[in-house]
Structure formats: C-alpha cells, structure tokens
Design a protein around this motif. Structure first.
Motif, PDB file in Angstrom:
ATOM      1  N   ASN A  18       0.822  -1.214   0.000  1.00 33.71           N
ATOM      2  CA  ASN A  18       0.000   0.000   0.000  1.00 33.71           C
ATOM      3  C   ASN A  18       0.856   1.264   0.000  1.00 33.71           C
ATOM      4  O   ASN A  18       0.524   2.247  -0.669  1.00 33.71           O
ATOM      5  CB  ASN A  18      -0.937   0.018   1.210  1.00 33.71           C
ATOM      6  N   LEU A  19       1.955   1.245   0.741  1.00 32.51           N
ATOM      7  CA  LEU A  19       2.835   2.423   0.779  1.00 32.51           C
ATOM      8  C   LEU A  19       3.483   2.648  -0.579  1.00 32.51           C
ATOM      9  O   LEU A  19       3.588   3.776  -1.056  1.00 32.51           O
ATOM     10  CB  LEU A  19       3.911   2.269   1.858  1.00 32.51           C
ATOM     11  N   LYS A  58       3.506   6.078  -5.182  1.00 29.16           N
ATOM     12  CA  LYS A  58       3.717   5.909  -6.619  1.00 29.16           C
ATOM     13  C   LYS A  58       5.178   5.624  -6.952  1.00 29.16           C
ATOM     14  O   LYS A  58       5.812   6.303  -7.764  1.00 29.16           O
ATOM     15  CB  LYS A  58       3.241   7.147  -7.376  1.00 29.16           C
ATOM     16  N   VAL A  59       5.745   4.607  -6.266  1.00 33.66           N
ATOM     17  CA  VAL A  59       7.136   4.218  -6.514  1.00 33.66           C
ATOM     18  C   VAL A  59       7.206   2.711  -6.704  1.00 33.66           C
ATOM     19  O   VAL A  59       6.183   2.029  -6.696  1.00 33.66           O
ATOM     20  CB  VAL A  59       8.062   4.675  -5.356  1.00 33.66           C
ATOM     21  N   PHE A 107      10.990   5.224   1.393  1.00 31.86           N
ATOM     22  CA  PHE A 107      11.785   5.743   2.499  1.00 31.86           C
ATOM     23  C   PHE A 107      12.500   7.037   2.100  1.00 31.86           C
ATOM     24  O   PHE A 107      12.516   8.009   2.843  1.00 31.86           O
ATOM     25  CB  PHE A 107      12.795   4.680   2.924  1.00 31.86           C
ATOM     26  N   VAL A 108      13.077   7.027   0.912  1.00 35.49           N
ATOM     27  CA  VAL A 108      13.804   8.211   0.440  1.00 35.49           C
ATOM     28  C   VAL A 108      12.847   9.391   0.301  1.00 35.49           C
ATOM     29  O   VAL A 108      13.140  10.512   0.715  1.00 35.49           O
ATOM     30  CB  VAL A 108      14.518   7.915  -0.892  1.00 35.49           C
ATOM     31  N   LYS A 109      11.659   9.135  -0.250  1.00 31.20           N
ATOM     32  CA  LYS A 109      10.680  10.220  -0.421  1.00 31.20           C
ATOM     33  C   LYS A 109      10.289  10.831   0.918  1.00 31.20           C
ATOM     34  O   LYS A 109      10.169  12.046   1.052  1.00 31.20           O
ATOM     35  CB  LYS A 109       9.418   9.683  -1.120  1.00 31.20           C
ATOM     36  N   ASP A 159      21.226   5.038   8.162  1.00 29.13           N
ATOM     37  CA  ASP A 159      19.970   4.796   7.457  1.00 29.13           C
ATOM     38  C   ASP A 159      20.124   4.968   5.942  1.00 29.13           C
ATOM     39  O   ASP A 159      21.097   5.551   5.457  1.00 29.13           O
ATOM     40  CB  ASP A 159      18.856   5.693   8.003  1.00 29.13           C
ATOM     41  N   ALA A 160      19.135   4.441   5.216  1.00 32.59           N
ATOM     42  CA  ALA A 160      19.236   4.338   3.756  1.00 32.59           C
ATOM     43  C   ALA A 160      19.452   5.695   3.073  1.00 32.59           C
ATOM     44  O   ALA A 160      20.196   5.790   2.095  1.00 32.59           O
ATOM     45  CB  ALA A 160      17.987   3.656   3.207  1.00 32.59           C
TER      46      ALA A 160
END
Lengths: 242, 306
Positions: A222-223, A228-229, A236-238, B165-166
């Motif tokens: 769901n995440l 939209k990745v 996580f980066v977003k 962390d990443a």
C-alpha cells in the motif's frame, strides 16, 4: 496474523527537556504480525522501543504491551517479551547450551523443560553438533540465529529485534528471515527495525518515523502504491528527504 | 592510468584462521574502489594492513610506489583514514577536532578548505558543538572532513555507512563521488551490497578470499544463468513450494519478490506456473530480470563452497 491487539499505543510521548523524541505516537500491533519499525537515524525509534520494553517511562500516553499497562505492570511486560539487538549477542565464554540454559532460567523455566526444548531447538536448526561449543568459536551468522532463538526461547508474546541482520552475509540474512516467519506463524509478534529496505518489504506492516512522529503506517504494498514508486527504498527516500 | 595500490599474494593468519588468503588487487589512481562483503570476511584486516596499522604475514603491498612495511611513515602522510568505529575526540567541538587533525598534518583548515567545503558546510552551523553530541550522520561527515583536511592522495574508509539509514547512506556515496574530482584514490569497504553500483570497480570478499574483481556491470553480466522474478499473493508459501520443486536451482527472497534460477538450461515459465498453481498459489507473476550484485554474491558464495 489475527485482529487481537498485542500492543496499543495512544498518544505516546517522550520528552528529554525541551526535545520531543516521541511526539504523540498512536498505533496498534496485532498478534502474530511482523511489524517493521523504520526511520532515519535519530528519528526516535530506540526511544520508542525502550518504552515498549518497559525500560523507560513515557512522558505521556496510554500504552499496553502484551495486555499489561506500561506504568503499573512493567515487570510483567519484561517477562512476556524477548529482545535482541545487533550489538547484544550471547556470552562468548559460555557454550551454546549454557547460554540457552542461562536465559531460560532467568525467565523461570524449569530444568527438564529447558533441556527438552533446547534439544528440540538445536535439532530444528540442524545445530545439535555445536551444543557444547563455546559461542566465541561459532561463525557470526550462527551467533545471530542463536541469539534470535534465545530471545524467543521462553515463548514470549512479542519479540523486539533491533537491527538484527546488520553486516550479516546475504544467505544468512535470508535464513534469519525464515526464522522470523516461522516465529510469527507460531503466533509470536515480531517487532523489527532494519536499515535494509528489502527487509522492510518482508513485514506485514511498516511504520516510518521522522523527527519523532509516525509519518506513514501501512502494508509495504500500500505504501509503494500510495507514494507511486517501485519499492520501499524509494518510499523511504521520499519520506526522509522531504 | 597507473596503479595507486598494488596488493600481491597477501596473507594474514590469526590463530588457525586465514583472515586473508592470497589476496591480489590492483587499484588504479583516482579510482573509487569498493570492497564488499559481510562481517568477518576480512575487510577490516585488509584495510588495516594497507593503512600500516597491521603487518602482513606474507605478500607485499605498495601504495603510490611506497611499501606498507618499510615506508609506513611516508605513507601515513598521504593517507586519509576513517576507521570503522567513530574515533574523533568526543569532548572536543567540531571545529576543535578539525583544527587538531589539520595541525597534526602540518596544515590549516583554511589551506584545504576547498576540498572539504561541500561536506563540512553541512555541519558548520554546529561547529561549536561537541563531537560526542552529534547525530550519526553528522559524526560521519565530521570524520570524513577530518580524514580529508590534509589533502590525502589515498582515502581509506572502513565501513563508513554501517548502521546508517538508507537516505544518509545515499548522501554519503554522493559525497564520495564528488570527491573523486580531486584526484584522490578512494578505497571503501561496506557490507551493503546495494552500494556497489556507485563504485568504479568492486571486489567481493568472503572468508578472506576475493570472489571476483570487476566493474559492477561486468559482475552482473557474468551471472551466467537466466534469472526469474516471481511474485504472488503469498510469497512465503511460494518460497516454500519452490524449495521442493524438482527444477529449482536457487530461490531467494528479494523484498516483495522472489529471485529464481532453474536447473534446466532454459527455464519453462509455464511449467513453473502450473506447478505453483497445483500447490494452491494464486496470482503468480513471472518475468525475466537482470541480476543485481546480491544475486551475484550469493551465487559466487555457493560456487566457492562447492
């Protein structure tokens, strides 16, 4: 996984002076669930885990772990949970069996029960031949698998794993997750932190913390859809680069 | 391009264990070279020998034409070294640490400020904070600044991103990529396989042995088998079923997917699907993909064992 709640946290807050390490965290964790607890360094994960393990008192909030109140029954909480971290391992100068026996005794298990269960466990892990080896003489991957098995040996309701696979080789890392899956199937809830984002995708649900708050909580799929990745790494980066 | 680091037949033994077993590596000038492997593979031992902090049992290493045993004093002047454990002075402030390292190497922060500017400017607002009170990411930036302040020719980084962390890990690698513009050879170790793609070349190391040395692209090209990506409604059940499938060569979890190789020279996708359907799995998707470094590492680990 069932709908029975094993952890409930309402408005959990922890302040150190003016610094708010945990800011109004509200979440539930279900019985038999593999719950991923993610966040950048310094986001407040360790603080939250320490509270849930009964090691630190929150500044505010209503929190129940394994059916016990965090303020009044924290000794009972400690008896009903298991804990393993990357740094904490077993006693190097004790044998495999002595380590199991030591931890099980602390949790009040009986001698004959310990002996029987230890034999069963080592057989299941195909590690019986190493029963009387010192921990310092066994490979790192085995240490991590044993540390996990020790943490769930007394059959806790929840096991907390704090970066259990850091630095472990890719084959052992996957064997370790097999153990996690088996444990969850037996009804033990697994609460796990990791910096490997592929491992985040192995969880039933994940929460992501940022600056003391939970900013996302859902199933990995769901995440991934919501942001939209392609994968959890990009989620996580977003979130963390916002 | 000539070589910066030459390692020949290097062996190091602890008790009865070969921590390093006949290592041969040639690292080019200005290369960003990654040493990739799990804990206990020998990464730290190798870096410490290059760094002149540990003696080899046999074999030779020269760095910038200097010998690590005989010329250690000269070498230490041209090295920037960041050990695995945070080893700055926790009770000194950020700027005090930086000044200290500059002074030890006979230079000043101003003289080489250009080199550290991009990295240091991110922690400069906290320059009067004690190093012990910095967050993990900031400590890492300070440690890198201190390792660079004397403008080293060779930068040795021992697991700079472990436990980070990443997102901070990605930022760190971007910094290394930028540093390369300054004519520095960078030798960096890491247990994270996904970091390999940013290196010019990598060495995969396991149990003291080098499994492969190549560019990241070439390592994945050498995989040699068709790799299939499989997903379904219940990945864990598919994983267990495939472990009992007669044609399975390997099957591993990769996040939400499984990576699978077949014993047959050409895997029959339809027959795999049929098998999984018979076992009660639903929504099975199978497609061919390119292997990543972790696929290759596991493959080489198993090959090495046999």
């Amino acid at each position: 996984m069932t709908q029975e709640k094993i952890i409930t946290a309402k408005n959990m807050t922890k302040k150190f002076g003016h610094f708010v390490a945990n800011d109004n965290l509200t979440f539930d964790v279900y019985k038999g669930e593999i719950f991923g607890f993610l966040g950048a360094n310094g986001a407040g994960k360790t603080t939250a885990i320490r509270i849930l393990c009964g090691l630190s008192m929150p500044s505010a909030g209503e929190i129940k772990v394994a059916g016990f109140d965090i303020y009044k029954q924290n000794e009972k909480i400690k008896k009903n949970i298991g804990y393993m971290s990357q740094k904490f391992s077993l006693y190097e100068d004790l044998t495999v069996y002595e380590n199991l026996n030591f931890y099980a005794s602390i949790y009040g298990m009986q001698k004959n029960e310990i002996k029987k269960k230890a034999d069963e466990l080592l057989e299941k892990l195909e590690f019986s031949y190493a029963k009387n080896k010192l921990i310092k003489d066994i490979p790192l991957g085995w240490k991590q698998k044993l540390a996990f098995s020790t943490a769930v040996f007394h059959n806790p309701k929840i096991v907390f794993l704090d970066e259990p696979t850091g630095g472990v080789d890719p084959v052992t890392r996957r064997q370790f997750w097999d153990l996690i899956y088996q444990t969850a199937e037996e009804g033990i809830t697994v609460f796990v932190t990791t910096h490997y984002m592929d491992e985040a995708e192995y969880c039933d649900r994940v929460s992501i913390m940022d600056e003391g708050k939970i900013v996302a909580l859902d199933t990995p799929l769901n995440l991934i859809e919501q942001y939209k990745v392609q994968n959890m790494d990009e989620v996580f980066v977003k979130i963390a680069r916002k | 391009m000539s070589n910066s680091i030459e390692i020949s037949s290097l062996t190091k033994v602890y008790d009865n264990t070969k921590a390093l077993n006949d290592i041969n590596l040639h690292i080019k000038k200005n290369e960003l070279f990654g040493l990739i492997g799990p804990d206990g593979a020998g990464k730290t031992t190798l870096i410490r020998i290059i760094a002149t902090l540990l003696l080899p049992d046999s074999g030779t290493i020269t760095v910038e034409n200097l010998d690590v045993v005989k010329d250690y004093k000269s070498l230490r002047k041209i090295y920037g070294y960041m050990p695995g454990r945070f080893s700055l002075y926790q009770d000194l402030t950020v700027i005090e640490n930086l000044n200290f390292f500059a002074t030890v190497f006979g230079t000043t922060v101003d003289e080489n400020y250009d080199l550290i500017k991009d990295i240091y400017s991110q922690i400069e607002p906290f320059k009067n904070r004690r190093a012990g009170q910095l967050s993990g990411g900031m400590k890492q930036k300070l440690a890198l600044s201190c390792a660079l302040i004397h403008k080293p020719k060779v930068l040795l980084l021992d697991e700079p991103t472990t436990g980070v962390d990443a997102v901070s890990r990605k930022e760190f690698w971007e910094m290394l990529k930028n540093l390369q513009k300054n004519d520095i050879t960078i030798f960096v170790s890491t247990p994270y396989m996904d970091e390999a793609s940013l290196c010019d070349r990598i060495a995969l190391i396991q149990k003291g042995k080098i499994l492969s040395v190549e560019t990241p692209e070439n390592i994945t090209k050498q995989f040699g088998k068709q790799l299939l990506q499989i997903n379904s409604d219940n990945k864990y059940k598919v994983l267990k079923d495939l472990r009992n499938y007669e044609f399975t060569n390997s099957v591993n979890s990769f996040g939400q997917f499984l990576h699978y190789t077949d014993k047959r020279s050409v895997p029959e996708v339809q027959s795999i699907k049929n098998y999984l359907n018979e076992k009660g799995n639903s929504n099975i998707n199978i497609k061919e993909i390119m292997p990543n470094i972790e696929d290759c590492f596991m493959d080489l680990m198993i090959e090495d064992k046999n």
